[in-house]
Design a protein around this motif. Structure first.
Motif, short mmCIF file in Angstrom:
data_model
loop_
_atom_site.label_atom_id
_atom_site.label_comp_id
_atom_site.label_asym_id
_atom_site.label_seq_id
_atom_site.Cartn_x
_atom_site.Cartn_y
_atom_site.Cartn_z
N SER A 124 42.56 -0.69 41.27
CA SER A 124 41.69 0.30 41.89
C SER A 124 40.29 0.24 41.29
CB SER A 124 42.25 1.71 41.70
OG SER A 124 43.42 1.88 42.43
N SER A 125 39.30 0.58 42.09
CA SER A 125 37.93 0.69 41.59
C SER A 125 37.78 2.02 40.87
CB SER A 125 36.94 0.62 42.75
OG SER A 125 37.11 1.75 43.60
N LEU A 126 36.65 2.22 40.23
CA LEU A 126 36.42 3.48 39.51
C LEU A 126 36.45 4.67 40.46
CD1 LEU A 126 33.62 2.43 36.97
CD2 LEU A 126 36.07 2.71 36.54
N SER A 127 35.84 4.51 41.64
CA SER A 127 35.82 5.62 42.60
C SER A 127 37.21 5.87 43.18
CB SER A 127 34.82 5.33 43.72
OG SER A 127 35.18 4.14 44.42
N GLN A 128 37.97 4.82 43.43
CA GLN A 128 39.34 4.99 43.93
C GLN A 128 40.22 5.66 42.88
OE1 GLN A 128 40.07 0.85 44.88
NE2 GLN A 128 40.01 1.26 47.09
#
Length: 433
Positions: free
Chosen positions: A44-48
């Motif tokens: 996952s990305s930081l925002s996800q």
């Protein structure tokens, strides 16, 4: 939420959270760090990752509100001396001939009416030590009776663990309390049998232990209300919670229509009980105490919601389902096993239930297990190994009984036997019959 996290990341995140808890880091931070680490490692990305944490914590808000509402009843029962009055009345009525049964039953009942199990043991411990010193009963037997009775009461109580188990499978609190009743009776019976068998094993209780207990708790004599007024709050709560289930069983339509949530019933019963004990002027004090006792549970709920969000947004549940199908093991066993493992890792019934339901509820239900059956099996499973040394229950109860580490460890297998009895009964009744 789509399955955007790999099962490896979710598993590593859960392992990290449990490892940090065992390392004595604050459980909330442990769970949040495990969630963030697992999500990022899982792709996952930081925002996800932020979205996973937020969605997971939002999913437990219904449970949080009900736990806070339960704090009113818990505060009243603990702070007013009502729980103490009920415990002493049970022991007195049954008499010393039935000492072990009376002590186990007293702990079961005051836990069942909303008192936390460590507090229930603290309340009954001085009574148990007094009786044990006169009857020449060992402290090991007394603790097994108290802890076993408390475990039995804990699965039929409006405590945070029962609320979490019910909400985790979208059930009413009263449904689970009723369903857990038969396993609880078997747990009580096992506790009494084991304690009777152990009554002469180990150090015999003495009045010196009573004195140590009084010094540690800071209570020599607690002013208690009359039994008649003390039982008002728990009796009212139980009656109101059971109106709808009884109506459903008897097919009485006007009782079935009584669908009042525990969020209203528990505080209402607490306030009425307070007035019955002529403690109306203590409303601020008792509710504050109840809120303080629930704060740690609520924070852990939030952290557990986050880790639950990580696992449900990952491919781990699907992988577990596939693994169980390939192995040929009945999927029914996932429910009790998840409860056993999560509670063992955290040494806490409530935290174990929260983790098990938040992380594995979808996988459990995917095998066709009914929500009520799943809740019973997870809930009873969480009582099997929830008393290990990394948790506070182990140490609180050791101090209450004036036991050293070796003496306290001696009771662990017998407490496990009580929890395992309830799990086996619950699994047989709801998982296979």
């Amino acid at each position: 939420m789509s399955n955007s996290v790999s099962w490896v990341g979710a598993l590593l995140g859960l392992a990290l959270a449990i490892g940090l808890i065992l390392w004595k880091l604050n459980p909330v931070y442990s769970l949040l760090l495990g969630t963030i680490f697992g999500a990022i490692i899982g792709g996952s990305s930081l925002s996800q990752t932020v979205n996973i944490v937020v969605a997971g914590t939002q999913s437990v808000m219904g449970t949080v509100v009900r736990v806070l509402a339960a704090g009113v009843l818990a505060g009243v029962m603990m702070e007013s001396g009502a729980a103490n009055a009920i415990a002493r009345a049970i022991v007195t009525k049954l008499g010393e001939k039935w000492a072990i049964l009376s002590l186990a039953l007293a702990t079961m009942i005051i836990t069942a009416v909303g008192v936390f199990i460590p507090v229930a043991v603290l309340i009954v411990a001085p009574i148990a030590l007094e009786v044990g010193s006169r009857m020449k009963i060992s402290k090991l037997a007394l603790l097994v009776a108290l802890s076993g009775g408390g475990k039995a009461g804990n699965i039929i109580s409006p405590n945070p663990n029962t609320i979490a188990a019910a909400r985790g499978f979208n059930l009413e609190l009263s449904q689970l309390m009723v369903a857990d009743f038969i396993p609880a009776l078997f747990g009580l019976a096992m506790a009494v049998l084991l304690a009777t068998f152990l009554r002469h094993r180990g150090a015999i209780a003495s009045m010196a232990d009573v004195e140590v207990n009084q010094k540690q708790t800071g209570q020599t004599k607690l002013e208690t209300p009359s039994l008649r007024s003390a039982i008002v709050a728990p009796l009212l709560a139980v009656i109101l919670l059971l109106i709808n289930p009884i109506g459903s069983i008897l097919h009485v339509s006007f009782l079935e229509k009584f669908q009042v949530d525990a969020i209203y019933i528990l505080p209402f019963a607490g306030i009425v009980g307070m007035l019955a004990m002529h403690k109306g002027n203590k409303v601020l004090e008792y509710t504050k105490a109840g809120m303080e006792r629930m704060t740690d549970v609520v924070l852990i709920l939030i952290g557990a919601g986050a880790i639950g969000g990580l696992i449900t947004s990952s491919t781990l549940p699907a992988e577990i389902v596939s693994l169980i199908k390939v192995s040929g093991i009945s999927g029914t066993f996932l429910a009790p096993i998840s409860g056993i493992l999560m509670a063992a890792a955290t040494a806490s019934t409530s935290t174990g239930v929260i983790l098990a339901t938040g992380s594995f509820s979808k996988a459990i239900l995917s095998f066709g297990t009914a929500p009520l059956a799943a809740a019973v099996m997870v809930h009873t499973g969480a009582t099997v190994i929830d008393h290990l040394p990394q948790g506070n229950y182990f140490h609180v109860t050791a101090n209450a009984m004036n036991m050293n580490l070796k003496e306290r460890m001696g009771s662990v297998p017998y407490e496990t036997a009580v929890g395992l009895t309830m799990t086996i009964v619950g699994t047989l009744i709801y998982g296979f019959f």
